[in-house]
Design an enzyme around this catalytic site. Sequence first.
Site, PDB file in Angstrom:
ATOM      1  N   CYS A   1      59.255  66.301  24.933  1.00  0.00           N
ATOM      2  CA  CYS A   1      60.288  67.318  25.149  1.00  0.00           C
ATOM      3  C   CYS A   1      59.840  68.738  24.840  1.00  0.00           C
ATOM      4  CB  CYS A   1      61.523  66.988  24.315  1.00  0.00           C
ATOM      5  SG  CYS A   1      62.368  65.551  24.950  1.00  0.00           S
TER       6      CYS A   1
HETATM    7  P1  NAD Z   1      61.152  58.398  30.115  1.00  0.00           P
HETATM    8  O1  NAD Z   1      59.971  58.830  30.901  1.00  0.00           O
HETATM    9  O2  NAD Z   1      60.969  57.627  28.858  1.00  0.00           O
HETATM   10  O3  NAD Z   1      62.102  57.526  31.038  1.00  0.00           O
HETATM   11  C1  NAD Z   1      62.438  57.862  32.342  1.00  0.00           C
HETATM   12  C2  NAD Z   1      62.753  56.567  33.095  1.00  0.00           C
HETATM   13  O4  NAD Z   1      63.230  56.899  34.392  1.00  0.00           O
HETATM   14  C3  NAD Z   1      61.535  55.663  33.303  1.00  0.00           C
HETATM   15  O5  NAD Z   1      61.851  54.361  32.858  1.00  0.00           O
HETATM   16  C4  NAD Z   1      61.307  55.697  34.816  1.00  0.00           C
HETATM   17  O6  NAD Z   1      60.784  54.481  35.318  1.00  0.00           O
HETATM   18  C5  NAD Z   1      62.715  55.944  35.322  1.00  0.00           C
HETATM   19  N1  NAD Z   1      62.809  56.513  36.666  1.00  0.00           N
HETATM   20  C6  NAD Z   1      62.021  57.462  37.238  1.00  0.00           C
HETATM   21  N2  NAD Z   1      62.463  57.739  38.463  1.00  0.00           N
HETATM   22  C7  NAD Z   1      63.545  56.970  38.680  1.00  0.00           C
HETATM   23  C8  NAD Z   1      64.456  56.817  39.763  1.00  0.00           C
HETATM   24  N3  NAD Z   1      64.344  57.553  40.865  1.00  0.00           N
HETATM   25  N4  NAD Z   1      65.455  55.923  39.629  1.00  0.00           N
HETATM   26  C9  NAD Z   1      65.599  55.182  38.506  1.00  0.00           C
HETATM   27  N5  NAD Z   1      64.777  55.287  37.461  1.00  0.00           N
HETATM   28  C10 NAD Z   1      63.763  56.178  37.547  1.00  0.00           C
HETATM   29  O7  NAD Z   1      62.002  59.713  29.833  1.00  0.00           O
HETATM   30  P2  NAD Z   1      62.873  60.069  28.538  1.00  0.00           P
HETATM   31  O8  NAD Z   1      61.974  60.420  27.418  1.00  0.00           O
HETATM   32  O9  NAD Z   1      63.924  59.045  28.377  1.00  0.00           O
HETATM   33  O10 NAD Z   1      63.540  61.428  29.037  1.00  0.00           O
HETATM   34  C11 NAD Z   1      64.520  61.456  30.042  1.00  0.00           C
HETATM   35  C12 NAD Z   1      65.118  62.851  30.111  1.00  0.00           C
HETATM   36  O11 NAD Z   1      65.781  63.136  28.878  1.00  0.00           O
HETATM   37  C13 NAD Z   1      64.089  63.967  30.278  1.00  0.00           C
HETATM   38  O12 NAD Z   1      64.650  64.982  31.043  1.00  0.00           O
HETATM   39  C14 NAD Z   1      63.851  64.445  28.866  1.00  0.00           C
HETATM   40  O13 NAD Z   1      63.420  65.783  28.815  1.00  0.00           O
HETATM   41  C15 NAD Z   1      65.241  64.305  28.271  1.00  0.00           C
HETATM   42  N6  NAD Z   1      65.256  64.106  26.819  1.00  0.00           N
HETATM   43  C16 NAD Z   1      64.350  63.275  26.222  1.00  0.00           C
HETATM   44  C17 NAD Z   1      64.403  63.075  24.852  1.00  0.00           C
HETATM   45  C18 NAD Z   1      63.384  62.202  24.165  1.00  0.00           C
HETATM   46  O14 NAD Z   1      63.309  62.250  22.923  1.00  0.00           O
HETATM   47  N7  NAD Z   1      62.614  61.389  24.873  1.00  0.00           N
HETATM   48  C19 NAD Z   1      65.392  63.710  24.091  1.00  0.00           C
HETATM   49  C20 NAD Z   1      66.327  64.514  24.739  1.00  0.00           C
HETATM   50  C21 NAD Z   1      66.246  64.710  26.106  1.00  0.00           C
END
Ligand code: NAD
Length: 423
Positions: free
Chosen positions: A264
């Site tokens: 992030c």
């Molecule tokens: P991640 O990469 O762990 O997970 C994303 C998931 O989306 C993956 O499992 C991927 O296979 C899936 N995906 C991709 N394209 C897809 C589609 N078209 N349809 C369905 N599934 C699909 O990401 P994350 O860390 O969970 O982060 C997600 C969002 O949340 C980001 O924007 C991130 O900036 C935000 N965020 C993350 C955190 C954190 O601590 N990880 C905290 C707050 C906000």
Amino acid sequence: MKISVIGCGYVGLVTGIGFAELGNSIIFVDTDDVKVNMINALKTPIYEPGLEELMGRNKGRFYATKDYREAIQNSEVTLICVGTPSMEDGSIDLSYVKASAEQIGRSLSEKDEYHIVVVKSTVLPGTTEEIVKPIIEKESGKRAFEDFGLAMNPEFLREGNAIEDFFKPDRIVIGVRDESTRSWLEELYRFFSCPKLVTDIKTAEMIKYASNAFLATKISFANEIGNICKKLGMDAYRVFEGVGLDHRINPAFFRAGIGFGGSCLPKDIRALIRRAEELGEQPRILRAVIEVNENQPLRLIELLKKHVQSLRGKKIGILGLAFKPGTDDVRESRAILIVKKLIEEGARVLAYDPKAVENFRKLFPDIEYASSAEELVAESDAIMIVTEWRDFENLDYRGKIVIDGRRIERAMKEAKIYEGVCW
Ligand code: NAD
């Protein structure tokens, strides 16, 4: 409520399982077969403390599929939780958000009932209304805020603490335009007693970036002051203890060390910088935050060289590969920069992490991995502490050279030669 969650990563899976625990029924959607199958087998594809137990307890309240149509038809609210990584130039990669919006739109074209779409992924101000909305409208043939609801609800959970953060957030931000979506989301979050801030959609998007930018700034500030303290032979932690007692400042996050990594802060700050530049702004503070952060891990190498003049052929143990304790996530981990530099200098790298070895091995298949922290300590010529896993407080550092980026007290007390990065 019936909720579909698009994207089963750290945010999607924790959020979905959290809402299941609150009595909602959840359909997860992911493009990754492995993740879908694991979730359906009640296994978590990511490491997050307490998550698998919570999945087991909520068996029957959720399942995963690759089929958007099925998920949209059988839910009332859809949460978009797909990744928004950085492009090469630092700008935000919206391809996953766009792909999911397209699929949601297509599925909505076949649905008669009202449906709410909520963007939870971190997206730059304007994205929900200027990019997501037109895609869903085009694909569905429906109008946002009339035929379907649209909102932005940024996520603030921290990996490693994500379950607790889900149930006890500091605040919930709900970005909406129409009353109907607002009341649906207020209903969704009715169990939460924290402050709830309802804003317009763009403001909700910006709150997330401004929060992350401030946190990153606080860390780089602590590191810059910490670097000065080190040169002056002082302990930055004692200094920040005094600084943090000022109620206007707050002690949290003054953790001087080797900087921030993860999925992030680095990518969100870079995306905000790029957007600011496109708008003709000069985001000087944000650029400096990144610059300090990039240099900080290399200070560990400089400190190592004070005690081990030539690294060529030396076995250097890296304790901790995850970007922080409590996760298996190695995205932008400080260990990546440190290991690259050590390899460049001809050192032999031996690495260990309680949870993140498999993810790190994908990036560095050719370095050696220890099977335990004890083995690493025993076999290394010098040890670098890169992630502050609690277990590292239990190791025997006597007789060792330890260069510490995260302040492990036991190493500080026991090591033969000890250097802390900012203390
Ligand atoms: P991640 O990469 O762990 O997970 C994303 C998931 O989306 C993956 O499992 C991927 O296979 C899936 N995906 C991709 N394209 C897809 C589609 N078209 N349809 C369905 N599934 C699909 O990401 P994350 O860390 O969970 O982060 C997600 C969002 O949340 C980001 O924007 C991130 O900036 C935000 N965020 C993350 C955190 C954190 O601590 N990880 C905290 C707050 C906000």
